[in-house]
Design an enzyme around this catalytic site. Structure first.
Site, mmCIF file in Angstrom:
data_model
loop_
_atom_site.group_PDB
_atom_site.id
_atom_site.type_symbol
_atom_site.label_atom_id
_atom_site.label_comp_id
_atom_site.label_asym_id
_atom_site.label_seq_id
_atom_site.Cartn_x
_atom_site.Cartn_y
_atom_site.Cartn_z
ATOM 1 N N LYS A 159 -12.701 -5.243 9.991
ATOM 2 C CA LYS A 159 -13.436 -4.347 9.090
ATOM 3 C C LYS A 159 -14.906 -4.223 9.486
ATOM 4 O O LYS A 159 -15.456 -3.121 9.521
ATOM 5 C CB LYS A 159 -13.320 -4.843 7.649
ATOM 6 C CG LYS A 159 -11.919 -4.674 7.067
ATOM 7 C CD LYS A 159 -11.820 -5.382 5.727
ATOM 8 C CE LYS A 159 -10.435 -5.262 5.119
ATOM 9 N NZ LYS A 159 -10.227 -6.199 4.014
ATOM 10 N N GLY B 76 -0.479 -9.333 -3.981
ATOM 11 C CA GLY B 76 -0.500 -8.262 -2.973
ATOM 12 C C GLY B 76 -1.845 -8.067 -2.309
ATOM 13 O O GLY B 76 -2.109 -7.013 -1.747
ATOM 14 N N GLU C 179 -10.087 5.654 5.744
ATOM 15 C CA GLU C 179 -10.913 5.115 4.650
ATOM 16 C C GLU C 179 -10.349 3.791 4.121
ATOM 17 O O GLU C 179 -11.079 2.853 3.810
ATOM 18 C CB GLU C 179 -10.980 6.139 3.501
ATOM 19 C CG GLU C 179 -11.757 5.699 2.285
ATOM 20 C CD GLU C 179 -13.247 5.517 2.580
ATOM 21 O OE1 GLU C 179 -13.921 6.510 2.858
ATOM 22 O OE2 GLU C 179 -13.727 4.366 2.527
ATOM 23 N N GLY D 244 -10.732 -1.695 0.993
ATOM 24 C CA GLY D 244 -9.752 -1.183 0.020
ATOM 25 C C GLY D 244 -10.173 0.098 -0.658
ATOM 26 O O GLY D 244 -10.394 1.127 -0.014
ATOM 27 N N VAL E 113 0.835 -1.210 0.000
ATOM 28 C CA VAL E 113 0.000 0.000 0.000
ATOM 29 C C VAL E 113 0.871 1.262 0.000
ATOM 30 O O VAL E 113 0.584 2.234 -0.697
ATOM 31 C CB VAL E 113 -0.964 0.004 1.214
ATOM 32 C CG1 VAL E 113 -1.865 1.224 1.188
ATOM 33 C CG2 VAL E 113 -1.809 -1.268 1.222
ATOM 34 N N GLU F 1 -2.615 -10.213 3.646
ATOM 35 C CA GLU F 1 -1.851 -9.541 4.701
ATOM 36 C C GLU F 1 -0.473 -10.210 4.805
ATOM 37 O O GLU F 1 -0.289 -11.338 4.338
ATOM 38 C CB GLU F 1 -2.576 -9.693 6.042
ATOM 39 C CG GLU F 1 -3.935 -9.045 6.093
ATOM 40 C CD GLU F 1 -3.879 -7.543 5.827
ATOM 41 O OE1 GLU F 1 -3.194 -6.839 6.562
ATOM 42 O OE2 GLU F 1 -4.520 -7.082 4.856
ATOM 43 N N LYS G 269 -6.533 -1.677 9.617
ATOM 44 C CA LYS G 269 -7.840 -1.994 10.249
ATOM 45 C C LYS G 269 -7.692 -2.570 11.645
ATOM 46 O O LYS G 269 -8.529 -2.333 12.515
ATOM 47 C CB LYS G 269 -8.661 -2.960 9.388
ATOM 48 C CG LYS G 269 -7.907 -4.163 8.907
ATOM 49 C CD LYS G 269 -7.725 -4.068 7.441
ATOM 50 C CE LYS G 269 -6.520 -4.824 6.984
ATOM 51 N NZ LYS G 269 -6.357 -4.784 5.551
ATOM 52 N N GLY H 111 -5.249 -4.858 -2.693
ATOM 53 C CA GLY H 111 -4.239 -4.602 -3.730
ATOM 54 C C GLY H 111 -3.644 -3.217 -3.581
ATOM 55 O O GLY H 111 -4.228 -2.332 -2.955
ATOM 56 N N ASP I 246 -9.201 -10.351 9.572
ATOM 57 C CA ASP I 246 -9.226 -9.115 8.784
ATOM 58 C C ASP I 246 -10.678 -8.634 8.586
ATOM 59 O O ASP I 246 -10.988 -7.467 8.801
ATOM 60 C CB ASP I 246 -8.542 -9.393 7.426
ATOM 61 C CG ASP I 246 -8.553 -8.200 6.506
ATOM 62 O OD1 ASP I 246 -7.643 -7.357 6.607
ATOM 63 O OD2 ASP I 246 -9.486 -8.092 5.685
#
Ligand code: HSE
Length: 420
Positions: free
Chosen positions: A205, A187, A129, A134, A14, A190, A105, A302, A201
């Site tokens: 979220k 990608g 955000e 994503g 990222v 995690e 997150k 991604g 994950d």
């Protein structure tokens, strides 16, 4: 023109995407946003990552102190992941009067009130955000575009890695291992993919999204979580036979009995909108009492999609001088009432020896409270039995499964919830 200095902590998937968007679009952002954005500092221990992006040595900070004391830095972007260092670094940036943008997150789900309060004390922004879904702007939609609603539910596909794995297994017959490897290569996953495949994950979220939707801090301890590691090829095969595909869903509901939040594999009809959300794509359905139903869909994982969300926060921070803080205060918040039992339809897969008379006991075990909608039986060396039920209570279902488990020659292979 307003100048905006940015520091990026972590140049992984990222972080590198964020660096690229910010540097390659510098002129575009000047014209379109009226902001002259410069990456002033990066913090990254992997030299190869720094070299791959061609970052000047003078911009590479030795430690977090150097970043947060840099007067040219207005916004610190935390895209390192994990919580140990990330939490200290983010708190240090906020305490030093820097606005923070994060894609983390786990950090937000676990330490949100503390981070918000620190930001509020210093009158700086705290944006996240990119922490959920994503590149799909779900968080801003909830905060900025749905104020005229009481939101009653928020649910959908909120993890790209598992959706990619399940899509490859279902549509292309890939093995779980191959699909996971490819998701890592692309990608999506995690650093430790356990977070994806065991549902952590998605739990982080849905904790963030349902907290925003229902205006209460929904803690991760109160979220039922189940990943995809118990799914077998036979589950996918029988689901297909019955006209379903398996997706892992995050589900948050504000009901008259309390808040219900869960993450687990789910059978969805193969002609439903969710069934056709494939690969790393995510989709989130939000139901508000004024607007009705809204569905947002797009790439949920991604490098560039997630960086797109990070950059939108950086620009938002650059264009606002007053920031919004979440009103929920965990200390003052009334205890959240959570639903202890929920209802669902179920897919139950069993295996038995051939010609096993115990199979006849199933209907009696399920009893009147669990109505069987369909039974499929298939003989090979063993007898596969798949049962679809009508809506039933989860507690009743688990009780029935315990009784089936006690039978000698019948094994419970899987229990998967069904959403029609
Ligand atoms: N590992 C995450 C996913 C990345 O697969 O959805 C985006 O949050």
């Amino acid at each position: 023109m307003k100048k905006l200095g940015v520091a990026i902590l972590g140049l992984g998937v990222v972080g590198s995407g964020t660096y690229k968007i910010l540097t390659e679009n510098k002129e575009y952002f000047k014209v379109k946003e009226g902001l002259d954005i410069t990456v002033e500092s990066v913090l990254e221990i992997n030299k190869a990552r720094i070299e791959a992006l061609g970052i000047e040595k003078s911009k590479v900070a030795k430690n977090i102190e150097e970043v947060v004391s840099n007067r040219n830095v207005d916004v610190v972007v935390e895209v390192m992941g994990g919580v140990t260092f990330a939490k200290d670094f983010v708190l240090s940036a906020l305490s030093s009067g820097k606005t923070v943008v994060t894609s983390n997150k786990e950090l937000v789900a676990k330490y949100w009130p503390e981070l918000e309060q620190t930001a509020k004390k210093k009158n700086v922004g705290f944006f996240y955000e990119a922490s959920s879904v994503g590149g799909v702007p779900v968080i801003r939609t909830l905060i900025e575009s749905m104020q005229g609603n009481h939101i009653t539910s928020i649910s959908g596909i909120i993890n790209g890695t598992t959706n990619y794995i399940l899509t490859q297994m279902t549509d292309n017959g890939w093995s779980y291992e191959d699909a996971l490897k490819e998701a890592q290569k692309l990608g999506f996953a995690e650093a430790n993919p356990t977070a994806d495949v065991e549902g952590f994950d998605a739990t982080y979220k849905i904790s963030i999204l349902s907290s925003l939707a229902f205006n209460k801090k929904i803690s991760i301890e109160n979220i039922y979580r189940e990943g995809i590691t118990n799914l077998k090829e036979k589950d996918i095969k029988f689901a297909k036979k019955l006209g379903y595909v398996i997706k892992i869903l995050g589900i948050g509901k504000d009901t008259k009995n309390g808040i219900e939040v869960r993450v687990h594999p789910t059978l969805v009809k193969n002609d439903s909108a969710l069934a056709n959300v494939k690969g790393s794509f995510n989709a989130v359905k939000i139901e508000g009492d004024s607007v009705g139903e809204i569905t947002l869909t797009g790439r949920g994982a991604g490098s560039m999609p997630t960086a797109s969300a990070v950059v939108s926060d950086v620009i938002f921070a650059g264009k606002h001088s007053e920031f919004y803080y979440q009103p929920f205060n965990v200390e003052k918040q009334k205890p959240v009432k959570y639903v202890k039992d929920f209802t669902s339809k179920y897919f139950v897969r069993l295996e038995s020896k051939l010609n096993n008379s115990e199979v006849n006991k199933l209907e009696k075990i399920f009893g009147k409270k669990i109505v069987i909608n369909k039974i499929v039986k298939e003989e090979s060396e063993k007898l596969d039995i798949v049962i679809l039920t009508e809506l039933a209570s989860e507690k009743q279902m688990l009780k029935a499964l315990d009784k089936i488990k006690a039978l000698k020659d019948l094994t419970v292979e899987n229990l998967i919830r069904v959403e029609d």
